[in-house]
Design a protein around this motif. Structure first.
Motif, PDB file in Angstrom:
ATOM      1  N   GLU A 286       4.743   0.568  -8.708  1.00 49.51           N
ATOM      2  CA  GLU A 286       5.831   0.709  -9.494  1.00 49.51           C
ATOM      3  C   GLU A 286       6.087   1.629 -10.370  1.00 49.51           C
ATOM      4  O   GLU A 286       7.161   2.195 -10.450  1.00 49.51           O
ATOM      5  CB  GLU A 286       6.039  -0.903 -10.018  1.00 49.51           C
ATOM      6  N   ALA A 287       5.201   1.809 -11.335  1.00 50.85           N
ATOM      7  CA  ALA A 287       5.260   2.811 -12.337  1.00 50.85           C
ATOM      8  C   ALA A 287       5.277   4.189 -11.769  1.00 50.85           C
ATOM      9  O   ALA A 287       5.865   5.082 -12.342  1.00 50.85           O
ATOM     10  CB  ALA A 287       3.939   2.791 -13.246  1.00 50.85           C
ATOM     11  N   LEU A 288       4.363   4.612 -10.634  1.00 58.41           N
ATOM     12  CA  LEU A 288       4.330   5.777 -10.044  1.00 58.41           C
ATOM     13  C   LEU A 288       5.417   6.108  -8.980  1.00 58.41           C
ATOM     14  O   LEU A 288       5.097   7.016  -8.273  1.00 58.41           O
ATOM     15  CB  LEU A 288       2.862   5.868  -9.745  1.00 58.41           C
ATOM     16  N   VAL A 289       6.140   4.968  -8.842  1.00 59.43           N
ATOM     17  CA  VAL A 289       7.237   5.207  -7.794  1.00 59.43           C
ATOM     18  C   VAL A 289       8.073   6.632  -7.997  1.00 59.43           C
ATOM     19  O   VAL A 289       8.383   6.833  -9.160  1.00 59.43           O
ATOM     20  CB  VAL A 289       8.349   4.105  -7.607  1.00 59.43           C
TER      21      VAL A 289
ATOM     22  N   ASP B 233      -2.521   7.192  -1.066  1.00 62.69           N
ATOM     23  CA  ASP B 233      -3.387   6.303  -1.312  1.00 62.69           C
ATOM     24  C   ASP B 233      -2.845   4.915  -1.616  1.00 62.69           C
ATOM     25  O   ASP B 233      -3.701   3.713  -1.315  1.00 62.69           O
ATOM     26  CB  ASP B 233      -4.286   6.799  -2.533  1.00 62.69           C
ATOM     27  N   LEU B 234      -1.829   4.805  -2.458  1.00 63.89           N
ATOM     28  CA  LEU B 234      -1.156   3.551  -2.641  1.00 63.89           C
ATOM     29  C   LEU B 234      -0.996   2.672  -1.573  1.00 63.89           C
ATOM     30  O   LEU B 234      -0.833   1.605  -1.604  1.00 63.89           O
ATOM     31  CB  LEU B 234      -0.161   3.764  -3.671  1.00 63.89           C
TER      32      LEU B 234
ATOM     33  N   LEU C 104      -4.074  -3.082   2.388  1.00 68.58           N
ATOM     34  CA  LEU C 104      -5.516  -3.813   2.513  1.00 68.58           C
ATOM     35  C   LEU C 104      -5.183  -4.989   1.665  1.00 68.58           C
ATOM     36  O   LEU C 104      -6.004  -6.303   1.739  1.00 68.58           O
ATOM     37  CB  LEU C 104      -6.458  -2.876   1.715  1.00 68.58           C
ATOM     38  N   TRP C 105      -4.300  -5.117   0.774  1.00 65.80           N
ATOM     39  CA  TRP C 105      -4.357  -6.278  -0.158  1.00 65.80           C
ATOM     40  C   TRP C 105      -3.052  -7.192   0.347  1.00 65.80           C
ATOM     41  O   TRP C 105      -3.040  -8.147  -0.261  1.00 65.80           O
ATOM     42  CB  TRP C 105      -4.009  -5.935  -1.648  1.00 65.80           C
ATOM     43  N   GLU C 106      -2.291  -6.656   1.218  1.00 68.42           N
ATOM     44  CA  GLU C 106      -1.112  -7.704   1.633  1.00 68.42           C
ATOM     45  C   GLU C 106      -1.671  -8.329   3.090  1.00 68.42           C
ATOM     46  O   GLU C 106      -2.390  -7.735   3.857  1.00 68.42           O
ATOM     47  CB  GLU C 106       0.176  -6.907   1.656  1.00 68.42           C
ATOM     48  N   GLY C 107      -0.919  -9.369   3.243  1.00 71.58           N
ATOM     49  CA  GLY C 107      -0.974 -10.002   4.687  1.00 71.58           C
ATOM     50  C   GLY C 107      -2.237 -10.987   4.703  1.00 71.58           C
ATOM     51  O   GLY C 107      -2.986 -11.165   3.586  1.00 71.58           O
ATOM     52  N   SER C 108      -2.020 -11.920   5.836  1.00 73.99           N
ATOM     53  CA  SER C 108      -3.144 -13.029   5.956  1.00 73.99           C
ATOM     54  C   SER C 108      -4.804 -12.694   6.041  1.00 73.99           C
ATOM     55  O   SER C 108      -5.354 -13.158   6.103  1.00 73.99           O
ATOM     56  CB  SER C 108      -2.692 -13.955   7.199  1.00 73.99           C
TER      57      SER C 108
ATOM     58  N   ALA D 109      -6.350  -7.496  -9.980  1.00 72.25           N
ATOM     59  CA  ALA D 109      -6.614  -6.217  -9.230  1.00 72.25           C
ATOM     60  C   ALA D 109      -5.219  -5.819  -8.370  1.00 72.25           C
ATOM     61  O   ALA D 109      -4.556  -5.021  -8.440  1.00 72.25           O
ATOM     62  CB  ALA D 109      -7.613  -6.014  -8.491  1.00 72.25           C
ATOM     63  N   GLU D 110      -4.723  -7.126  -7.617  1.00 71.83           N
ATOM     64  CA  GLU D 110      -3.632  -6.840  -7.004  1.00 71.83           C
ATOM     65  C   GLU D 110      -2.255  -6.801  -7.821  1.00 71.83           C
ATOM     66  O   GLU D 110      -1.453  -5.761  -7.463  1.00 71.83           O
ATOM     67  CB  GLU D 110      -3.445  -8.081  -6.082  1.00 71.83           C
ATOM     68  N   ASP D 111      -2.415  -7.482  -9.054  1.00 73.55           N
ATOM     69  CA  ASP D 111      -1.232  -7.331  -9.877  1.00 73.55           C
ATOM     70  C   ASP D 111      -1.264  -5.844 -10.406  1.00 73.55           C
ATOM     71  O   ASP D 111      -0.211  -5.263 -10.548  1.00 73.55           O
ATOM     72  CB  ASP D 111      -1.334  -8.353 -10.869  1.00 73.55           C
ATOM     73  N   LYS D 112      -2.323  -5.248 -10.944  1.00 75.16           N
ATOM     74  CA  LYS D 112      -2.614  -3.876 -11.345  1.00 75.16           C
ATOM     75  C   LYS D 112      -2.071  -2.801 -10.338  1.00 75.16           C
ATOM     76  O   LYS D 112      -1.268  -1.861 -10.844  1.00 75.16           O
ATOM     77  CB  LYS D 112      -3.787  -3.695 -11.918  1.00 75.16           C
ATOM     78  N   LEU D 113      -2.464  -3.165  -9.252  1.00 76.78           N
ATOM     79  CA  LEU D 113      -1.984  -1.933  -8.095  1.00 76.78           C
ATOM     80  C   LEU D 113      -0.542  -2.301  -8.036  1.00 76.78           C
ATOM     81  O   LEU D 113       0.129  -1.071  -7.745  1.00 76.78           O
ATOM     82  CB  LEU D 113      -2.760  -2.276  -6.797  1.00 76.78           C
ATOM     83  N   SER D 114       0.022  -3.225  -8.008  1.00 76.82           N
ATOM     84  CA  SER D 114       1.508  -3.528  -7.950  1.00 76.82           C
ATOM     85  C   SER D 114       2.227  -2.802  -8.844  1.00 76.82           C
ATOM     86  O   SER D 114       3.207  -2.019  -8.887  1.00 76.82           O
ATOM     87  CB  SER D 114       1.693  -4.858  -7.597  1.00 76.82           C
TER      88      SER D 114
END
Length: 554
Positions: free
Chosen positions: A288-291, A227-228, A234-238, A279-284
């Motif tokens: 990172e935390a759930l790696v 899911d991540l 979805l949040w990355e790219g132009s 939201a993008e920052d939280k997802l990142s």
């Protein structure tokens, strides 16, 4: 001393209230008048077995109350009361009470406080010495002979007792440390293995909780990784939603000034860009935390399982493993330092043992010397009591070490030989009733100045003797009464004439009802009672004259 005795419904005694004085008191009466009933009633107060047959016929219950008064409360009586948590104010009488039901049940009281019969017996034995024809306590019981000898000798028993306690305590400490060290030495290899195993894993306090949390996070990351990853695309790219929002915001910014609604739209769009960025920052951050590094997860799980396994092995919690390490180190240190500690404790135990032996042997010597003096003192009393062929000996025997105790290293027993050439034997084994009573009297006179119960009662000590022997018994009872209260049940006029107070016991019958009563005699009544004892059924003038001579002679 015993000052009052109240009896209700004991056999033939319906109601009786007696007051006693110090010195020698005598109780007389015809055979069968009820002297034994009086002693049975007193025996209840002293803790004797309660027999339902003592309750007067037709009555539901009986009672006996005795009051004791002291110029100064003896220390041993005070100690008994203190242990029983019974308070006795200075000058206050000590009152013992015993009630008995017809069905055999009984209750005991000390100063109106309910107590067990055992306490009544303990107090009774300290307050009254009752010497009867079949007495198996007091001077006859060998268990008390050593204490009587010590009182006569004035030996330092307390010091020996303290030395014994200190020696036993030192030996106990030595034994405890020796057991601990021996156990540790037997387990030394196992202790070393346990310690090495724990040192290799190096458990830390709180580590289990941290590892469990890390493992849980990694497992969540593994579960959410798909899911991540989709969200990241979805949040990355132009062509991401956030990129389109930013392009829209820039275009709207160029025309927003043309109309207020465009300005408001721009503000809303700016807020959306900001929220989307957060939201993008939280997802990142979440990604990172759930790696989940599979190797890191495996290492965390292995560590956690290893810690739990070793905790199960030592039957403790994982967080207690550091304490286990310290425990094992302490046990190993004890092995290394145990020899020195054992040497010190062994030295202390030997010193305490030597101190006890020194004191106990000194007491042994004092007992031997006192035994010789006591034997001489008793021997001087035997001939006047018509026991001139008898011999008395205080046997002081050194015991084997396994029978030593707080009272020293000796046993002591009073022995007699009643005939020339006969072997010595215990008092109650070879003496007849009359001889036994006279031996007891001789002993009591010899021991009179060395303490004992404040009240002594002799039951028919003069049985089977008369004349000069009865006079000698009376003289010694009188002498004994100079330092204690003495009550004697007697059939001898020579003994009765020595009494400071004289009580007569009577039995009367009215139809089918029989009663026993006791009265304190005045001088005239006393003369008449002694005359009766001299003459028998009919009192003659000669008997009265002889009674006068007896009374004048004392």
């Amino acid at each position: 001393m015993l000052t009052r005795l109240s009896i209700r419904n004991i056999v033939l005694i319906e109601a009786l209230d007696l007051e006693f004085r110090s010195g020698l008191g005598v109780l007389t009466g015809e055979t069968g008048a009820g002297k034994s009933i009086l002693l049975d009633a007193l025996g209840l107060i002293l803790g004797n077995r309660a027999e339902s047959g003592l309750v007067r016929a037709g009555e539901d219950k009986a009672s006996v109350v005795a009051a004791f008064e002291f110029a100064q409360l003896p220390a041993w009586i005070g100690a008994i009361l203190e242990d029983a948590e019974i308070e006795l104010d200075p000058g206050e009488p000590l009152i013992l009470k015993r009630t008995l039901r017809a069905d055999g049940g009984s209750k005991a009281f000390v100063n109106d406080q309910p107590v067990g019969v055992a306490l009544l017996r303990e107090l009774g034995n300290s307050l009254v010495e009752l010497h009867g024809q079949h007495d198996d306590r007091g001077l006859v019981n060998p268990k008390g002979h050593r204490a009587l000898l010590d009182r006569f000798a004035g030996g330092e028993v307390d010091g020996v007792s303290r030395a014994w306690t200190e020696w036993r305590a030192a030996e106990s400490r030595l034994a405890a440390v020796r057991d601990r060290v021996e156990t540790a030495q037997a387990d030394q290899d196992l202790l070393l293995a346990h310690l090495a195993e724990l040192a290799a894993i190096e458990p830390q306090a709180g580590e289990e909780a941290r590892l469990a949390e890390t493992r849980s996070s990694m497992q969540k990351g593994e579960r959410l990784s798909g899911d991540l990853e989709e969200l990241r695309h979805l949040w990355e790219g132009s062509d991401s939603p956030l990129a389109y929002l930013r392009v829209a915001a820039r275009r709207l910014d160029r025309i927003a000034a043309e109309h207020p609604l465009l300005t408001e739209a721009l503000a809303a769009l700016d807020r959306a860009v900001i929220e989307a960025g957060e939201a993008e920052d939280k997802l990142s951050a979440a990604a990172e935390a759930l790696v989940h590094d599979p190797l890191a997860l495996e290492r965390a799980e292995t560590r956690l399982f290893d810690l739990r396994a070793i905790a199960r092995k030592h039957r403790c919690e994982v967080d207690q493993l550091p304490d286990k390490m310290r425990e094992f180190r302490h046990a190993l240190d004890a092995i290394e330092g145990g020899e020195a500690e054992l040497d010190a404790l062994a030295l202390a135990a030997r010193s305490a043992g030597e101190n006890y032996r020194t004191r106990a042997r000194a007491l042994h010597a004092v007992r031997l010397e006192a035994a010789t003096r006591l034997d001489e003192a008793v021997a001087a009393e035997l001939a006047p009591l018509k026991l001139d062929a008898a011999r008395f000996r205080t046997a002081v025997i050194e015991l084997p070490e396994d029978r030593w105790g707080p009272h020293g290293i000796d046993s002591a027993e009073f022995l007699i030989a009643t005939n020339p050439g006969a072997d010595f034997a215990p008092l109650n084994k070879i003496a007849s009733g009359g001889e036994l009573s006279r031996f007891i009297l001789a002993l009591k006179v010899a021991l009179a100045e060395r303490g004992g119960a404040a009240t002594m009662i002799f039951d028919e000590i003069d049985r089977g003797v008369g004349g000069a022997v009865a006079s000698a018994i009376g003289e010694r009872l009188s002498r004994l009464a100079e330092g204690a209260q003495v009550l004697v049940v007697t059939h001898s006029p020579q003994v009765a004439a020595r009494g400071r107070t004289h009580y007569a016991i009577h039995k009367t019958s009215e139809g089918t009802v029989t009663r026993t009563s006791v009265s304190l005699l005045d001088a005239a009544e006393r003369q008449e009672e002694i005359a009766r004892m001299l003459s028998g059924a009919e009192v003659t003038p000669e008997a009265r004259a002889q009674a006068d001579r007896l009374l004048e002679g004392v």
